[in-house]
Design an enzyme around this catalytic site. Structure first.
Site, mmCIF file in Angstrom:
data_model
loop_
_atom_site.group_PDB
_atom_site.id
_atom_site.type_symbol
_atom_site.label_atom_id
_atom_site.label_comp_id
_atom_site.label_asym_id
_atom_site.label_seq_id
_atom_site.Cartn_x
_atom_site.Cartn_y
_atom_site.Cartn_z
ATOM 1 C CG ASP A 1 -36.022 19.354 -5.730
ATOM 2 O OD1 ASP A 1 -36.298 19.348 -6.999
ATOM 3 O OD2 ASP A 1 -36.829 19.022 -4.990
ATOM 4 C CE1 TYR B 1 -41.618 18.070 -1.728
ATOM 5 C CE2 TYR B 1 -39.641 19.097 -2.513
ATOM 6 C CZ TYR B 1 -40.389 17.915 -2.625
ATOM 7 O OH TYR B 1 -40.233 17.075 -3.550
ATOM 8 C CE LYS C 1 -39.940 18.424 -7.122
ATOM 9 N NZ LYS C 1 -39.203 19.189 -5.881
ATOM 10 C CG HIS D 1 -44.692 17.685 -7.046
ATOM 11 N ND1 HIS D 1 -44.442 18.504 -5.864
ATOM 12 C CD2 HIS D 1 -43.954 16.658 -6.524
ATOM 13 C CE1 HIS D 1 -43.593 17.946 -4.925
ATOM 14 N NE2 HIS D 1 -43.372 16.586 -5.557
#
Length: 316
Positions: A51, A56, A86, A119
């Site tokens: 994921d 990130y 996302k 997200h």
């Protein structure tokens, strides 16, 4: 542990997804080399679900790690890996969804995703993804337009399935009124102190699979970790000869929930997979269901006055 021993769940898109995944959201400062080596270790152990997200900054090292795993012969091809990413709030505009996904695929060095999620249920003025969000930059989200663009990405073959994250029933009801393709997944925080039973029941009724982030309670709490510090969970863990983390993950699995766990340590990565050859008792479930629940504050924002506050998507 062989990846074949990790159970799969069938999504409403007809694709299979492993019930255990590795999360790649790392604490600041982000170090790409740590992510790459941890992903390769995870693949060696048996993980096949990873994921990531634009926010990130882990898409590129994840893609490099998967490509390296193919070169090393750890996997036969990228097709053996399930990858979720996302789209961040700054790209949640109908005209920006496709370019955002194309950028993600370039970062990952891939032709397609297995799952692409919205997200958060908000839009923020376009720009580089960052946290905390500034209150004055939050704008009304064109959910219908954004979802139509997500559907177009799936039709183009750029992602096998589409879904959402941090959506509560009210927002899902709105989406389902116009969706031509229903969301395959809703990724939200779920753990023994944030069980979200009403949301899980709603998603089950609508055929939307629920994936848990922060399954061990580690995100966004200032006063310790109420999952790992839970006396109830510690007592259950002692009775089974397991860790508190394994009790929490096994509980999620028995609820029909898949989950992504953030850990870059080999030992914990292995322990997180050692949950499929034993069961919790009815008494265990009764005790876990009796744990006091916390209302999740989803996001920290900076107000126009420069102060910090939290917003909750619970009622959106």
């Amino acid at each position: 542990m062989a990846s074949s021993k990790i159970p799969m769940v069938k999504l409403n898109s007809s694709h299979g997804m492993p019930v255990v995944g590795m999360g790649t959201a790392a604490p600041f400062p982000f170090m790409p080399e740590n992510t790459k080596s941890a992903v390769i270790d995870a693949i060696k152990i048996g993980y096949r679900y990873f994921d990531t997200a634009t926010l990130y900054q882990s898409e590129s090292p994840l893609g490099e790690a998967i490509a390296e795993a193919v070169r090393l012969g750890l996997i036969g091809s990228r097709a053996e890996i399930f990858v979720t990413s996302k789209i961040w709030c700054t790209d949640c505009y109908p005209e920006l969804v496709l370019p955002a996904l194309q950028a993600t695929l370039r970062n990952l060095q891939m032709d397609y995703l297995d799952l692409y999620l919205i997200h958060e249920p908000i839009s923020v003025k376009p720009g580089p993804p960052s946290l905390p969000i500034k209150e004055e930059e939050i704008v009304s989200m064109d959910l219908k337009g954004v979802w139509k663009a997500m559907e177009d990405c799936q039709r183009r073959g750029l992602t096998k399935a589409i879904g959402v994250s941090n959506f509560q029933p009210k927002k899902l009801e709105e989406l389902l009124l116009f969706a031509k393709i229903a969301p395959a997944v809703n990724q939200v925080e779920i753990n023994p102190v944030c069980q979200q039973q009403q949301l899980r029941e709603f998603c089950q009724e609508k055929g939307i699979h629920v994936t848990a982030f922060s399954p061990l309670g580690g995100q966004g709490r200032e006063n310790g970790n109420p999952v790992m510090d839970s006396k109830v969970l510690k007592d259950i863990a002692n009775s089974h000869g397991k860790t508190v983390a394994q009790i929490s993950l096994r509980w999620l699995y028995e609820q029909g929930v898949s989950f992504v766990v953030k850990s870059f340590k080999k030992e914990r990565l292995m322990q997180n997979l050692e949950i499929f050859d034993w069961e919790l008792t009815e008494e265990d479930h009764f005790k876990i269901n009796s744990i006091p629940q916390e209302k999740r504050l989803w996001e920290v924002i900076i107000t126009k006055e420069g102060t910090v506050k939290s917003i909750c998507f619970q009622d959106m």
